[in-house]
Scaffold this active site. Structure first.
Site, PDB file in Angstrom:
ATOM      1  N   SER A  59       0.853  -1.193   0.000  1.00  0.00           N
ATOM      2  CA  SER A  59       0.000   0.000   0.000  1.00  0.00           C
ATOM      3  C   SER A  59       0.884   1.238   0.000  1.00  0.00           C
ATOM      4  CB  SER A  59      -0.885   0.008   1.252  1.00  0.00           C
ATOM      5  OG  SER A  59      -0.076   0.221   2.403  1.00  0.00           O
ATOM      6  N   ASP A  96      -1.362  -1.764  -3.888  1.00  0.00           N
ATOM      7  CA  ASP A  96      -2.710  -1.827  -3.309  1.00  0.00           C
ATOM      8  C   ASP A  96      -3.239  -0.398  -3.112  1.00  0.00           C
ATOM      9  OD1 ASP A  96      -4.900  -3.074  -2.106  1.00  0.00           O
ATOM     10  OD2 ASP A  96      -3.988  -3.095  -0.116  1.00  0.00           O
ATOM     11  N   GLY A 193     -10.220  -3.486   7.690  1.00  0.00           N
ATOM     12  CA  GLY A 193      -9.930  -3.421   9.113  1.00  0.00           C
ATOM     13  C   GLY A 193     -10.548  -4.556   9.922  1.00  0.00           C
ATOM     14  N   HIS A 228     -11.973  -6.949  -1.725  1.00  0.00           N
ATOM     15  CA  HIS A 228     -11.169  -6.301  -0.668  1.00  0.00           C
ATOM     16  C   HIS A 228     -11.841  -6.546   0.685  1.00  0.00           C
ATOM     17  CE1 HIS A 228      -8.316  -3.551  -2.889  1.00  0.00           C
ATOM     18  NE2 HIS A 228      -9.017  -4.107  -3.862  1.00  0.00           N
ATOM     19  N   ALA A 230     -11.289  -8.677   3.099  1.00  0.00           N
ATOM     20  CA  ALA A 230     -11.734 -10.066   3.218  1.00  0.00           C
ATOM     21  C   ALA A 230     -11.107 -10.811   4.396  1.00  0.00           C
ATOM     22  CB  ALA A 230     -11.461 -10.804   1.911  1.00  0.00           C
ATOM     23  N   SER A 231     -10.645 -10.087   5.393  1.00  0.00           N
ATOM     24  CA  SER A 231     -10.151 -10.788   6.585  1.00  0.00           C
ATOM     25  C   SER A 231     -11.331 -11.364   7.372  1.00  0.00           C
ATOM     26  CB  SER A 231      -9.358  -9.836   7.479  1.00  0.00           C
ATOM     27  OG  SER A 231      -8.039  -9.702   6.989  1.00  0.00           O
ATOM     28  N   ASN A 271      -8.225 -10.118  -0.897  1.00  0.00           N
ATOM     29  CA  ASN A 271      -7.243  -9.294  -0.173  1.00  0.00           C
ATOM     30  C   ASN A 271      -7.322  -9.515   1.329  1.00  0.00           C
ATOM     31  OD1 ASN A 271      -6.816  -8.170  -2.676  1.00  0.00           O
ATOM     32  ND2 ASN A 271      -7.043  -6.053  -1.998  1.00  0.00           N
ATOM     33  N   ASP A 273      -5.247  -8.504   4.861  1.00  0.00           N
ATOM     34  CA  ASP A 273      -4.201  -7.776   5.591  1.00  0.00           C
ATOM     35  C   ASP A 273      -4.440  -7.875   7.100  1.00  0.00           C
ATOM     36  OD1 ASP A 273      -2.157  -6.128   6.370  1.00  0.00           O
ATOM     37  OD2 ASP A 273      -2.955  -4.302   5.509  1.00  0.00           O
ATOM     38  N   SER A 274      -5.644  -7.526   7.535  1.00  0.00           N
ATOM     39  CA  SER A 274      -5.917  -7.435   8.977  1.00  0.00           C
ATOM     40  C   SER A 274      -5.682  -8.755   9.712  1.00  0.00           C
ATOM     41  CB  SER A 274      -7.362  -6.977   9.210  1.00  0.00           C
ATOM     42  OG  SER A 274      -7.539  -5.676   8.704  1.00  0.00           O
TER      43      SER A 274
END
Ligand code: G3H
Ligand code: 13P
Ligand code: ZN
Length: 326
Positions: A59, A96, A193, A228, A230-231, A271, A273-274
């Site tokens: 990012s 990103d 998040g 996006h 998608a945690s 995606n 990240d969190s």
């Protein structure tokens, strides 16, 4: 950036082939964010161990944190490490949430094989024009481009939006045609998040808007779709963090079953990240709390890295279905 580097010189691939296979094969390529060495090592190890193609993504915040030059050479190092380990897993280096033409251009010039231009917060015609401009530049170098229609709730890098605006299916065909993008990020109820849904006591997470996804797929059959936010916000990590002095109240994400359903559709990039952030934080907190005499970062970051590998292997194998597809 002094010298220009094409991504093929770094041993990277763009998204074209990996997306094509993922759409027809009914699975999704994992796109994991990284900001530091341990995260990148974990992504590569998990990809090798599961024989999965992978997108390593950066990012603007990561570029500011780690330095753009540093990240680009880290990506090269990651590819070389994988090859030395005898693996040929396809690795794509992706920007990103790029927010300007200049940022996308800088990434393309420095060896990224894929960029996202996120004009989703702009009026439609401005989003089209900006995305088109990035595509025209990127395609000269066979770099693939992800655009976005619809706005996710939560924080999209520096762009804040309180409410999610779902992607309008009647815009997607025109957008794809006018811009020439290679993939499209959509908004169907996820957000960035660790606080994706506000739930009352006993309330379940609402299902994603699979009806909108279906309509989108009907308008642009077989076109690569990106999800996006998608945690899953793995609850065992939330509990560990809270147990060892953290305070995450009401953190909740997308249930794995819904992600499986998305991965089986035209969604071919997911995606995450969190979840990685939570895994790292949980393990660092746990390690330090249980080893008060330790002060070697390799110990607590090593523990975090091992957990990240386990998390990503789990995602690749049992959620996204990308394991064995390299
Ligand atoms: O979608 C945003 C990613 O999770 C990256 O977050 O801007 O804090 O690096 P960041
Ligand atoms: P999460 O915050 O759900 O991990 O989403 C990450 C993302 O969409 C990165 O672009
Ligand atoms: Zn995102």
């Amino acid at each position: 950036m002094a010298d220009k580097t094409h991504y093929t010189e770094l041993g990277l691939v763009n998204t074209r082939d990996i997306f094509k296979k993922a759409v027809s094969g009914g699975y999704a390529i994992p796109a994991y964010n990284f900001n530091n060495m341990e995260q990148l090592q974990a992504i590569i190890h998990a990809s090798i161990e599961t024989n999965s193609p992978v997108i390593i993504q950066v990012s603007n915040g990561a570029r500011n944190y780690a330095n753009a030059t540093m990240l680009r050479w880290m990506a090269k190092g990651a590819v070389e490490m994988a090859r030395e380990m005898g693996s040929q897993v396809p690795i794509c280096l992706h920007l990103d949430h790029g927010d300007s033409f200049e940022l996308c251009q800088a990434c393309i010039d420095s060896g990224f094989s894929s960029v996202m231009i996120d004009g989703s917060h702009l009026p439609y015609e401005e989003n089209v024009a900006l995305t088109r401009k990035v595509v025209e530049y990127a395609h000269q170098f066979d770099v693939t481009v992800e655009g976005e229609l619809g706005v996710l709730a939560g924080i999209e890098d520096e762009v804040q939006s309180e409410h999610s605006t779902y992607t309008q299916p009647d815009e997607v065909e025109d957008f794809v045609k006018k811009t020439g993008v290679d993939s499209l990020a959509i908004s169907i109820g996820t957000s960035h998040g660790a606080y994706k849904f506000k739930l009352a006591e006993g309330e379940e997470v609402p299902p994603l808007r699979f009806d909108i996804l279906k309509e989108i797929e009907q308008r642009i059959p077989g076109f690569p779709i990106v999800l996006h936010g998608a945690s899953s916000v793995v609850q065992s990590y939330v509990q560990l963090i809270n147990q060892y002095g953290g305070h995450l109240d009401g953190a909740v994400g997308v249930p794995e079953e819904q992600l499986r359903q998305a991965a089986a559709s035209a969604v071919c990039k997911i995606n995450i990240d969190s979840d990685g952030r939570l895994a790292m934080t949980a393990k660092v907190r746990e390690y330090l709390a249980n080893n008060a005499e330790e002060f070697d970062p390799r110990k607590y970051l090593g523990a975090a890295r091992s957990e990240l590998i386990a998390l990503m292997k789990h995602k690749n194998e049992t959620v996204l279905g990308s394991a064995g597809k390299a």
